[in-house]
Write an enzyme that holds these catalytic residues in place. Structure first.
Site, PDB file in Angstrom:
ATOM      1  N   LYS A 191       0.675  -1.118  -0.327  1.00 19.18           N
ATOM      2  CA  LYS A 191      -0.214  -0.201  -0.085  1.00 19.18           C
ATOM      3  C   LYS A 191       0.858   1.220  -0.047  1.00 19.18           C
ATOM      4  CE  LYS A 191      -3.739  -2.501   2.385  1.00 19.18           C
ATOM      5  NZ  LYS A 191      -4.590  -2.547   3.497  1.00 19.18           N
ATOM      6  N   GLU A 232      -9.041 -10.555  -8.117  1.00 17.33           N
ATOM      7  CA  GLU A 232      -8.237  -9.501  -7.886  1.00 17.33           C
ATOM      8  C   GLU A 232      -7.021  -9.307  -8.818  1.00 17.33           C
ATOM      9  OE1 GLU A 232      -8.889  -9.180  -2.971  1.00 17.33           O
ATOM     10  OE2 GLU A 232      -6.936  -9.809  -3.891  1.00 17.33           O
TER      11      GLU A 232
HETATM   12  N1  UDP Z   1      -9.700  -1.200   7.447  1.00 13.80           N
HETATM   13  C1  UDP Z   1      -9.916  -0.070   8.118  1.00 13.80           C
HETATM   14  N2  UDP Z   1     -10.529  -0.041   9.221  1.00 13.80           N
HETATM   15  C2  UDP Z   1     -11.049  -1.268   9.859  1.00 13.80           C
HETATM   16  C3  UDP Z   1     -10.866  -2.613   9.042  1.00 13.80           C
HETATM   17  C4  UDP Z   1     -10.117  -2.275   7.824  1.00 13.80           C
HETATM   18  O1  UDP Z   1      -9.088   0.826   8.064  1.00 13.80           O
HETATM   19  O2  UDP Z   1     -11.756  -1.323  10.821  1.00 13.80           O
HETATM   20  C5  UDP Z   1      -8.984  -1.452   6.455  1.00 13.80           C
HETATM   21  C6  UDP Z   1      -7.387  -1.870   6.515  1.00 13.80           C
HETATM   22  O3  UDP Z   1      -6.492  -1.058   5.710  1.00 13.80           O
HETATM   23  C7  UDP Z   1      -7.595  -3.431   5.993  1.00 13.80           C
HETATM   24  C8  UDP Z   1      -8.790  -2.840   4.768  1.00 13.80           C
HETATM   25  O4  UDP Z   1      -9.408  -1.873   5.155  1.00 13.80           O
HETATM   26  O5  UDP Z   1      -6.383  -3.992   5.625  1.00 13.80           O
HETATM   27  C9  UDP Z   1      -9.317  -4.014   4.360  1.00 13.80           C
HETATM   28  O6  UDP Z   1     -10.168  -4.652   5.158  1.00 13.80           O
HETATM   29  P1  UDP Z   1     -10.237  -6.211   5.173  1.00 13.80           P
HETATM   30  O7  UDP Z   1     -11.145  -6.600   6.372  1.00 13.80           O
HETATM   31  O8  UDP Z   1     -10.375  -6.801   3.984  1.00 13.80           O
HETATM   32  O9  UDP Z   1      -8.745  -6.582   5.947  1.00 13.80           O
HETATM   33  P2  UDP Z   1      -7.457  -7.403   5.331  1.00 13.80           P
HETATM   34  O10 UDP Z   1      -7.954  -8.560   4.165  1.00 13.80           O
HETATM   35  O11 UDP Z   1      -6.770  -6.444   4.421  1.00 13.80           O
HETATM   36  O12 UDP Z   1      -6.676  -7.828   6.317  1.00 13.80           O
END
Ligand code: UDP
Ligand code: MG
Length: 149
Positions: A9, A126
């Site tokens: 990112k 993706e």
């Molecule tokens: N995210 C956030 N707040 C939250 C949950 C997720 O800002 O409470 C962001 C975080 O950058 C995360 C992304 O949204 O990596 C995608 O969320 P996901 O639940 O898919 O998590 P990941 O798969 O990236 O672990």
């Protein structure tokens, strides 16, 4: 063999973590099949995170992803989707174990450095979104030293 989509990112790029992150996947024994540095449009980021569009953090998440260049990659290997998620660590850096990428390098959930596909199905979606041009077909000469026959 399985493939997964991994994205460093904008915070990971700005903080100079590209080399370390690629190194972890390389040393593990996974193969890099595609890679590009790219700054994406808001509409593209919204498409990538479409499943999260109803979440309260969605707007901030999209802002974060479009805030600078990201490194988009495809990695191949046995179990690379699940193992990649373990290497990345839990979504919240406060719950990511030391030794994982987020456990070592991140503090805030909204600055958690890296994305990895959460299932084989979302990896396929993706990869198609980020790499419509396709992947490189190659296999390391080290293959027999990493995998049993
Ligand atoms: N995210 C956030 N707040 C939250 C949950 C997720 O800002 O409470 C962001 C975080 O950058 C995360 C992304 O949204 O990596 C995608 O969320 P996901 O639940 O898919 O998590 P990941 O798969 O990236 O672990
Ligand atoms: Mg996710």
């Amino acid at each position: 063999m399985e493939t997964t989509f991994i994205m460093i990112k904008p915070d990971g790029v700005q903080r100079g973590l590209i080399g370390d992150i690629i190194s972890r996947f390389e040393k593990k024994g996974f193969y890099l099949k595609a890679m590009k540095l790219i700054t994406v449009e808001r509409s593209f980021a919204e498409k990538h995170y479409a499943d999260l569009s109803s979440k309260p953090f969605f707007g901030g998440l999209v802002e974060y992803i479009v805030s600078g260049p990201v490194v988009a990659m495809v990695w191949e290997g046995k179990g690379v989707v699940a193992t990649g998620r373990l290497m990345i660590g839990a979504t919240k850096p406060s719950e990511s174990v030391p030794g994982s990428i987020r456990g070592d390098y991140a503090v805030e959930v909204g600055r958690n450095v890296i994305h990895g596909s959460d299932s084989v199905g979302s990896a396929q979606k993706e990869i198609a979104l980020w790499f419509p041009e396709g992947l490189s077909e190659w296999r390391s000469e080290m293959h027999p030293w990493i995998y049993e026959a």
